[in-house]
Design a protein around this motif. Structure first.
Motif, mmCIF file in Angstrom:
data_model
loop_
_atom_site.group_PDB
_atom_site.id
_atom_site.type_symbol
_atom_site.label_atom_id
_atom_site.label_comp_id
_atom_site.label_asym_id
_atom_site.label_seq_id
_atom_site.Cartn_x
_atom_site.Cartn_y
_atom_site.Cartn_z
ATOM 1 N N PRO A 27 0.827 -1.208 0.000
ATOM 2 C CA PRO A 27 0.000 0.000 0.000
ATOM 3 C C PRO A 27 0.864 1.263 0.000
ATOM 4 O O PRO A 27 2.000 1.265 0.495
ATOM 5 N N GLU A 28 0.314 2.326 -0.529
ATOM 6 C CA GLU A 28 1.008 3.613 -0.523
ATOM 7 C C GLU A 28 1.317 4.032 0.917
ATOM 8 O O GLU A 28 0.484 3.926 1.813
ATOM 9 N N GLY A 29 2.554 4.478 1.141
ATOM 10 C CA GLY A 29 2.962 4.965 2.453
ATOM 11 C C GLY A 29 3.444 3.903 3.413
ATOM 12 O O GLY A 29 3.858 4.222 4.527
ATOM 13 N N GLN A 30 3.443 2.649 3.002
ATOM 14 C CA GLN A 30 3.887 1.571 3.883
ATOM 15 C C GLN A 30 5.367 1.259 3.667
ATOM 16 O O GLN A 30 5.935 1.556 2.625
ATOM 17 N N ALA A 31 5.993 0.666 4.681
ATOM 18 C CA ALA A 31 7.361 0.151 4.562
ATOM 19 C C ALA A 31 7.297 -1.363 4.723
ATOM 20 O O ALA A 31 6.804 -1.874 5.733
ATOM 21 N N LEU A 32 7.781 -2.083 3.710
ATOM 22 C CA LEU A 32 7.793 -3.540 3.708
ATOM 23 C C LEU A 32 9.230 -4.023 3.763
ATOM 24 O O LEU A 32 10.067 -3.618 2.952
ATOM 25 N N GLY A 33 9.529 -4.897 4.717
ATOM 26 C CA GLY A 33 10.845 -5.509 4.795
ATOM 27 C C GLY A 33 10.842 -6.876 4.126
ATOM 28 O O GLY A 33 9.843 -7.596 4.193
ATOM 29 N N ILE A 34 11.942 -7.227 3.476
ATOM 30 C CA ILE A 34 12.074 -8.536 2.852
ATOM 31 C C ILE A 34 13.284 -9.250 3.443
ATOM 32 O O ILE A 34 14.394 -8.709 3.459
ATOM 33 N N ILE A 35 13.051 -10.464 3.956
ATOM 34 C CA ILE A 35 14.127 -11.257 4.523
ATOM 35 C C ILE A 35 14.145 -12.639 3.868
ATOM 36 O O ILE A 35 13.185 -13.042 3.216
ATOM 37 N N GLY A 36 15.231 -13.331 4.075
ATOM 38 C CA GLY A 36 15.382 -14.668 3.517
ATOM 39 C C GLY A 36 16.855 -15.023 3.476
ATOM 40 O O GLY A 36 17.715 -14.141 3.484
ATOM 41 N N PRO A 37 17.181 -16.315 3.440
ATOM 42 C CA PRO A 37 18.582 -16.732 3.404
ATOM 43 C C PRO A 37 19.255 -16.302 2.112
ATOM 44 O O PRO A 37 18.602 -15.929 1.133
ATOM 45 N N ASN A 38 20.590 -16.338 2.106
ATOM 46 C CA ASN A 38 21.326 -16.037 0.885
ATOM 47 C C ASN A 38 20.873 -16.958 -0.235
ATOM 48 O O ASN A 38 20.695 -18.157 -0.037
ATOM 49 N N GLY A 39 20.675 -16.391 -1.414
ATOM 50 C CA GLY A 39 20.226 -17.184 -2.548
ATOM 51 C C GLY A 39 18.726 -17.363 -2.617
ATOM 52 O O GLY A 39 18.226 -18.105 -3.466
ATOM 53 N N ALA A 40 17.986 -16.677 -1.749
ATOM 54 C CA ALA A 40 16.522 -16.830 -1.726
ATOM 55 C C ALA A 40 15.842 -16.118 -2.890
ATOM 56 O O ALA A 40 14.668 -16.348 -3.153
ATOM 57 N N GLY A 41 16.567 -15.212 -3.575
ATOM 58 C CA GLY A 41 15.984 -14.499 -4.705
ATOM 59 C C GLY A 41 15.567 -13.080 -4.395
ATOM 60 O O GLY A 41 14.798 -12.481 -5.149
ATOM 61 N N LYS A 42 16.097 -12.503 -3.309
ATOM 62 C CA LYS A 42 15.686 -11.171 -2.886
ATOM 63 C C LYS A 42 16.107 -10.093 -3.892
ATOM 64 O O LYS A 42 15.292 -9.268 -4.319
ATOM 65 N N SER A 43 17.371 -10.091 -4.278
ATOM 66 C CA SER A 43 17.843 -9.080 -5.227
ATOM 67 C C SER A 43 17.226 -9.284 -6.603
ATOM 68 O O SER A 43 16.961 -8.310 -7.327
ATOM 69 N N THR A 44 16.983 -10.536 -6.988
ATOM 70 C CA THR A 44 16.306 -10.809 -8.256
ATOM 71 C C THR A 44 14.915 -10.190 -8.246
ATOM 72 O O THR A 44 14.469 -9.614 -9.251
ATOM 73 N N LEU A 45 14.233 -10.287 -7.110
ATOM 74 C CA LEU A 45 12.900 -9.688 -6.991
ATOM 75 C C LEU A 45 12.971 -8.179 -7.211
ATOM 76 O O LEU A 45 12.141 -7.609 -7.923
ATOM 77 N N PHE A 46 13.977 -7.539 -6.637
ATOM 78 C CA PHE A 46 14.166 -6.107 -6.862
ATOM 79 C C PHE A 46 14.401 -5.813 -8.341
ATOM 80 O O PHE A 46 13.861 -4.852 -8.890
ATOM 81 N N ASN A 47 15.231 -6.618 -8.985
ATOM 82 C CA ASN A 47 15.531 -6.398 -10.397
ATOM 83 C C ASN A 47 14.286 -6.557 -11.274
ATOM 84 O O ASN A 47 14.156 -5.896 -12.307
ATOM 85 N N LEU A 48 13.379 -7.420 -10.854
ATOM 86 C CA LEU A 48 12.118 -7.572 -11.578
ATOM 87 C C LEU A 48 11.220 -6.344 -11.369
ATOM 88 O O LEU A 48 10.562 -5.870 -12.308
ATOM 89 N N ILE A 49 11.206 -5.818 -10.152
ATOM 90 C CA ILE A 49 10.385 -4.646 -9.852
ATOM 91 C C ILE A 49 10.900 -3.413 -10.596
ATOM 92 O O ILE A 49 10.118 -2.614 -11.114
ATOM 93 N N THR A 50 12.231 -3.260 -10.663
ATOM 94 C CA THR A 50 12.806 -2.079 -11.310
ATOM 95 C C THR A 50 12.889 -2.201 -12.825
ATOM 96 O O THR A 50 13.122 -1.216 -13.519
ATOM 97 N N GLY A 51 12.728 -3.417 -13.355
ATOM 98 C CA GLY A 51 12.821 -3.607 -14.791
ATOM 99 C C GLY A 51 14.199 -3.968 -15.290
ATOM 100 O O GLY A 51 14.412 -4.080 -16.505
#
Length: 239
Positions: A27-51
């Motif tokens: 939602p607009e104005g919210q802060a969401l944290g993302i956690i997970g072990p190394n290799g979980a795909g966190k940075s890949t998820l960011f790369n998908l969001i940013t294009g």
């Protein structure tokens, strides 16, 4: 209003699935944290969001608009900004010049048009006194602050932070947390990947947990950290 919505987003590299049918919204104005072990795909998820990466399936909507096939530059211009895990500023340029580069490209405006905005960002991120310092002379904390400032210089409505607290001392971390919290309270929506859990939980309203590219939980930080699945997968605890 929903700022960002992912619907059944998947990404694979050959036989390796790095994002597995991910669905969630912010939602607009919210802060969401993302956690997970190394290799979980966190940075890949960011790369998908940013294009920076294109998904194989599913959709990504930003402020109600489908941006799944929109370029990274266009997503930035519409209000998606990010920092990177390893700061890589233009080291021979000053701190202020680094912001000018980010702002002129990220806002599609001329240098005179963005000067005042860049000065304001430097003040908000605690880097005003270092405005004329070459980026190559900065300490680690200052480089992290510059990375945050460069992202903010693009005037993001949605700010993605990728392990920005990593490698800092406890005192440095607390100082940076205060800056991020201040940015959030001024209305910027944030998604923050971080291994420093106390940093996340002092700012975010919700936590999302990834494991092998799959969302295994999303909710209030206390509820997520008390989850048996999270303790077993993320913390390595045999519940």
């Amino acid at each position: 209003m929903t700022m960002l919505a992912l619907n059944n987003v998947s990404k694979s590299f050959g036989a390796l699935t790095v994002t597995d049918d991910a669905s969630f919204d912010v939602p607009e104005g919210q802060a969401l944290g993302i956690i997970g072990p190394n290799g979980a795909g966190k940075s890949t998820l960011f790369n998908l969001i940013t294009g920076n990466l294109r998904s194989d399936s599913g959709s990504i909507c930003f402020q109600g608009r489908d941006v799944t096939r929109v370029s990274a530059m266009q997503r930035c211009l519409t209000g998606i900004g990010r920092s990177f895990q390893i700061p890589q500023p233009f080291e021979k340029l000053t701190v202020f010049e680094n912001l000018l580069v980010a702002a002129t490209h990220g806002r599609n405006q001329s240098e005179p048009e963005v000067r005042d905005a860049c000065a304001d960002v430097l003040e908000r991120t605690g880097m005003l006194r270092r405005a004329n310092t070459p980026a190559g002379q900065l300490s680690l904390l200052e480089r992290k602050r510059l990375e945050l400032a460069r992202a903010m210089a693009t005037a993001p409505k949605l700010l993605l932070l990728d392990e920005i607290a990593g490698g800092l001392t406890e005192g440095e971390c607390q100082s940076l947390i205060a800056t991020i919290r201040d940015i959030h309270t001024q209305g910027v929506t944030i998604i923050w990947i971080e291994h420093v859990l106390h940093a996340l939980t002092s700012v975010v309203e919700r936590l999302l947990v990834l494991d092998f590219g799959k969302v295994i939980g999303i909710g209030a930080p206390d509820e997520i950290m008390a989850s048996r699945a999270v303790q077993e997968i993320y913390l390595g605890i045999d519940v």
